[in-house]
Design a protein around this motif. Structure first.
Motif, PDB file in Angstrom:
ATOM      1  N   MET A   1       0.356   1.008  -6.531  1.00 13.35           N
ATOM      2  CA  MET A   1       0.541   2.204  -7.355  1.00 13.35           C
ATOM      3  C   MET A   1      -0.283   3.361  -6.779  1.00 13.35           C
ATOM      4  N   TRP A   2       0.346   4.528  -6.703  1.00 15.69           N
ATOM      5  CA  TRP A   2      -0.328   5.761  -6.295  1.00 15.69           C
ATOM      6  C   TRP A   2      -0.123   6.805  -7.394  1.00 15.69           C
ATOM      7  N   MET A   3      -1.167   7.605  -7.655  1.00 10.78           N
ATOM      8  CA  MET A   3      -1.074   8.688  -8.642  1.00 10.78           C
ATOM      9  C   MET A   3      -1.718   9.936  -8.042  1.00 10.78           C
ATOM     10  N   ASN A   4      -1.064  11.071  -8.221  1.00 13.08           N
ATOM     11  CA  ASN A   4      -1.643  12.300  -7.686  1.00 13.08           C
ATOM     12  C   ASN A   4      -2.833  12.744  -8.541  1.00 13.08           C
TER      13      ASN A   4
ATOM     14  N   GLY B   1       0.810  -1.202   0.000  1.00 13.32           N
ATOM     15  CA  GLY B   1       0.000   0.000   0.000  1.00 13.32           C
ATOM     16  C   GLY B   1       0.848   1.258   0.000  1.00 13.32           C
ATOM     17  N   ILE B   2       0.338   2.314  -0.645  1.00 10.98           N
ATOM     18  CA  ILE B   2       1.022   3.604  -0.696  1.00 10.98           C
ATOM     19  C   ILE B   2      -0.017   4.701  -0.456  1.00 10.98           C
ATOM     20  N   ALA B   3       0.300   5.629   0.437  1.00  8.89           N
ATOM     21  CA  ALA B   3      -0.546   6.807   0.662  1.00  8.89           C
ATOM     22  C   ALA B   3       0.378   7.999   0.864  1.00  8.89           C
ATOM     23  N   VAL B   4      -0.067   9.165   0.381  1.00 10.21           N
ATOM     24  CA  VAL B   4       0.783  10.355   0.386  1.00 10.21           C
ATOM     25  C   VAL B   4       0.032  11.512   1.027  1.00 10.21           C
ATOM     26  N   THR B   5       0.741  12.314   1.827  1.00  9.17           N
ATOM     27  CA  THR B   5       0.118  13.480   2.462  1.00  9.17           C
ATOM     28  C   THR B   5      -0.236  14.542   1.419  1.00  9.17           C
ATOM     29  N   CYS B   6      -1.067  15.504   1.817  1.00 10.03           N
ATOM     30  CA  CYS B   6      -1.572  16.516   0.879  1.00 10.03           C
ATOM     31  C   CYS B   6      -0.449  17.291   0.201  1.00 10.03           C
TER      32      CYS B   6
END
Length: 904
Positions: A879-882, A619-624
């Motif tokens: 996968m994470w995408m903004n 899992g991948i999560a990104v701050t604002c």
């Protein structure tokens, strides 16, 4: 040719000197052989450089004179001088490996003089003095007195030496601890010095054998176990691999305090403290089919102090097959298998009746079986063809009688059923891939059986076409449904509640009291001779594993097993979807910029990459603001990685089980992680601690989503649950409040979920390839679609398009399918070369992470790949995408995260 196995049990190798061995000195037929003179605690060994010549072993107890020949004190046969030669007169010698052939030792009896001329003459005095000390020890009548004197000599030598700091890998290393210890290998130990620095673990043997120093990089250590060695809590075993049977080093310390301090120093380098894995955590993984029967038994053996370096506590595996006469092995018939609910000694009722009668008539302490199911002798019985020198070491230079050797699988099984004193189980090698222990490839002379037949390869059952086929079928039997259904019964006997007490008596599973942990307290025995005799008896007889369970072991959930392959215990892991913070807002976040990004998605370029986990990333999560990246992994850790400092700022492990996904709540204050241990964890970013935990499911939580104060959780317990979540006031120490709004039932495990943009429709995908579409406003099912060409293919991922009407899914059948959720129709389908583990799409173009590690760009309308981008060395698992669609982060089985930027 020399090895520590040439020594006697409990013997030490002290030092070696380059020397000439002179035979018939000062005679016409004088011969000289160059080689190495080894000084050992109970013997003198000379290893000639010429491999044709035998190694000579002279027991010190058989010596009648040890002196320098120039000495004039004729009346004192035990004296020393400073000449270059040492004369040893003895009554017998052993000749070993003559012509470099491994064979039983040849004994030469009769008085003989051996003259050894050292290259360094000035060392003769010290060598002779040492030999005199050791000779006096060997002549003591009692074994305890011998052991005490040899130990005193050893400790004196260790005290006069220390670890050579010049052996450090770097001049900048900082010493944390140094102590005395012994490196443990099967049957023998090697004394020396242990040193722990800020970067490495070192062991420097006192004798420099087999190499001057053993070095292990602390950052490579994956597992450490405290061990019971010689019935004392003095052992420490270090593994640099995750699942290997054999360790990188096994150390025995002279004090428990030293052992515990070295353990503490190493443990801090293990981010996920795998050493604290419990039996219960492995039970969960095994029950759910995450690990095979073979892997589970290996883990249990490890936790129960069983080690390949300790033959008295070698890993124990069960006899599984009971049919060694049929031409075809039928794994569908229960009678093909051994009764796993009984110990070997209870499988034959007639023999058991005799044993029970004897047990009832026996005075205390009572036991049913006079021999154990695992001992050094039994281990080497199976392995003699690949480990002959170990057998020779154990049996004083001899092989067992040819008729008692491991000649036939069927004969061995029959003897275990009928023999009066044979109750042995098997070893892991019977369920591995190396069949060399069944073949006499070394062409050993193992003797001639009655009838004149030589002992050669092990005779296999008719259903095996060869050694490799025998192991393959044994593996299939171990992983068969029958064994999976009954293995817990055998675990109860060997590791569980039927190992001791009244349950053991009822199960006819009682062995000699000395074989059990805690059966004797060696520290309470003051007489050294009694202590040595007792210890020798216990170590040679075998030891019962440490008891791991005190209640009945649960049965495996057979209906949930996908595959019993041991190739990968995590092969059915799911991919994580990106979770973009809802409250992100950018002035340039327009439809045109997103379209432009997707039109140029093939121009993604790798910016940076970092290896931050020890297992696949889930899992991948990104701050604002994009500065902090949170990742979850199968190594059970949640990590916070700073893009600015390029360092890991947080590493948290909530349990020993894998984490499956993560997301960040609005406001960037809390990270939520789902776990295979059935829990959902809430982690406070601001306070750096676990804030709350939700036990929401009866099986692993596979995926979570968060929208508008609602938490959606999917699980392998065949449900998706919808929770109303009121965040707690952190400063006032209040926890989250959870209210279950709906429970969406499925027939099988749910692997993935996704919500549409309006938060009104939820799609759930199962391990059998079924997609269910739910109206989450009423918690009712609107469509149930079988979207894969073949059933029973795991559905990997599914995501809604921005129009909320179309859903893209992929699975292990290597297909992308676009479904109209209003009609249930498959409107588009693309076949891929391999499974795609994760993806993003805009309705026309797909960016996917493949099984091989590439990023692939797909044209949905054209049904083809338009770009291949090299990425990970293993599968892309996350996968994470903004929201601008111009920045991508991927995670893979290679334990790396990769940062990608769009360059156009």
């Amino acid at each position: 040719r020399f090895s520590l196995l040439l020594l006697n049990l409990e013997e030490y190798y002290f030092e070696q000197h380059t020397a000439n061995h002179i035979i018939n000195k000062d005679c016409k037929d004088e011969r000289k052989f160059r080689g190495s003179l080894k000084i050992c605690s109970k013997s003198i060994i000379f290893e000639p450089d010429d491999n044709i010549q035998p190694i000579i072993k002279i027991p010190l107890r058989d010596c009648t004179s040890i002196k320098a020949p120039e000495d004039n004190e004729a009346n004192n046969p035990f004296t020393r001088d400073t000449s270059g030669g040492i004369s040893v007169v003895c009554s017998q010698v052993f000749l070993i490996k003559e012509r470099n052939v491994i064979a039983p030792y040849k004994t030469v009896r009769g008085r003989a003089e051996h003259f050894f001329q050292l290259d360094v003459a000035r060392k003769v005095g010290d060598v002779v003095q040492t030999l005199h000390q050791l000779y006096r020890a060997s002549c003591l009548d009692k074994m305890g007195d011998q052991a005490a004197m040899i130990t005193a000599i050893l400790q004196s030598r260790l005290a006069r030496t220390s670890f050579d700091k010049n052996r450090f890998q770097s001049i900048s290393e900082t010493l944390h601890m140094e102590c005395k210890a012994e490196m443990v290998t099967p049957l023998v130990t090697n004394p020396g010095h242990v040193c722990v620095s800020d970067a490495n673990l070192y062991f420097q043997p006192l004798n420099g054998y087999p190499k001057p120093v053993v070095q292990i990089t602390l950052q490579n250590v994956r597992r450490i176990y405290k061990r019971r060695h010689g019935l004392m809590p003095l052992g420490l075993e270090v593994f640099c691999t995750e699942n290997d049977l054999c360790s990188d080093i096994y150390l025995k310390f002279y004090s428990c305090q030293d052992r515990d301090e070295v353990y503490r120093l190493i443990a801090k380098y293990i981010e996920n403290h795998i050493a604290e894995h419990t039996a219960e955590s492995y039970v969960l993984q095994w029950q759910r089919g995450h690990i095979s029967n073979y892997q589970y038994l290996l883990h249990l053996n490890n936790l129960a102090d069983r080690s390949c370096n300790d033959l008295s506590q070698y890993p124990v595996f069960p006899w599984i097959i009971a049919d060694y006469s049929s031409s075809v092995l039928d794994l569908t018939k229960p009678e093909t298998f051994r009764d796993l609910s009984k110990p070997v000694g209870a499988l034959n009722k007639e023999r058991l009746d005799r044993l029970v009668t004897r047990y009832q008539e026996m005075p205390e302490p009572k036991f049913m079986y006079g021999s154990h199911y695992s001992s050094p002798g039994y281990v080497l019985f199976y392995l003699v063809r690949v480990a002959p020198e170990y057998m020779l070491c154990l049996q004083n230079g001899k092989f067992d009688h040819a008729d008692r050797m491991f000649n036939s699988i069927a004969e061995t099984w029959k003897n275990c059923l009928d023999g009066a004193t044979d109750f042995k189980e098997l070893i892991p090698e019977f369920y591995e891939n190396d069949s060399s222990f069944l073949v006499n490839s070394l062409k050993l002379d193992l003797g001639k059986r009655q009838g004149g037949k030589m002992v050669e390869d092990v005779e296999l059952p008719p259903w095996a076409s060869g050694p490799d086929d025998f192991l393959q079928k044994s593996q299939e039997a171990l992983e068969s449904p029958y064994v999976s259904e009954h293995l817990h019964e055998w675990i109860d006997i060997i590791f569980g509640y039927k190992q001791k007490g009244s349950e053991a008596v009822a199960a006819h599973n009682v062995f000699h009291p000395l074989t059990y942990e805690g059966g004797v307290d060696l520290n309470s025995i003051m007489d050294p001779n009694e202590k040595v005799a007792l210890l020798t008896q216990i170590l040679e007889f075998g030891q019962t594993p440490k008891q791991l369970f005190t209640t009945p072991h649960p049965q495996r959930k057979i209906q949930k097993l996908k595959s019993l392959s041991r190739a990968s215990s995590h092969s059915t892991s799911i991919a994580e979807s990106p979770v973009s913070p809802i409250e992100e807002s950018f002035e340039d976040l327009t439809e045109e910029s997103i379209t432009l990004a997707w039109n140029n998605i093939a121009k993604l370029k790798l910016d940076k990459q970092y290896k931050i986990h020890k297992e696949a990333i889930t899992g991948i999560a990104v701050t604002c603001n994009g500065s902090s990246v949170f990742t979850t992994s199968q190594d059970s850790t949640l990590k916070m990685f700073s893009k600015d400092s390029k360092t890991i700022q947080r590493s948290v492990s909530f349990s020993n089980m894998a984490l499956s996904s993560c997301l960040i709540l609005p406001g960037d204050t809390t990270v939520i992680s789902s776990s295979w241990d059935n829990h959902i964890y809430f982690y406070s970013i601001a306070f750096g601690r676990q804030q709350d935990v939700l036990l929401g499911h009866d099986d692993a939580v596979s995926k979570i989503c968060w929208r508008d104060g609602r938490l959606f959780s999917a699980s392998w317990d065949s449900t998706v649950k919808v929770w109303h979540c009121v965040p707690g006031e952190i400063l006032s120490n209040k926890k989250h409040h959870f209210e279950l709004l709906a429970q969406l039932e499925h027939d099988v495990s749910v692997n993935t979920i996704d919500l549409n943009a309006a938060n009104t429709i939820l799609a759930s995908g199962t391990k059998e390839g079924t997609i269910s579409v739910w109206d989450v406003t009423t918690a009712t099912i609107t469509e149930c679609l079988n979207v894969l060409l073949l059933f029973f293919f795991l559905l990997i991922a599914s995501f809604f398009c921005t129009d909320s009407r179309h859903l893209l899914s992929t699975g292990e059948d290597c297909c992308f399918k676009v479904i109209d959720v209003q009609t249930g129709m498959v409107v588009s389908s693309v076949t891929t070369e391999e499974p795609q583990r994760c993806f993003k799409w805009d309705g026309n173009t797909i960016l996917s992470g493949s099984q091989s590690g590439e990023l692939l760009v797909w044209d949905l309308l054209g049904g083809k790949i338009t770009e291949r981008i090299k990425g990970h060395t293993g599968a892309v698992t996350s996968m994470w995408m903004n929201e601008q669609c111009n920045s991508v982060i991927t995670g893979g089985e290679d334990k790396q995260i990769m940062f990608w930027k769009l360059q156009y």
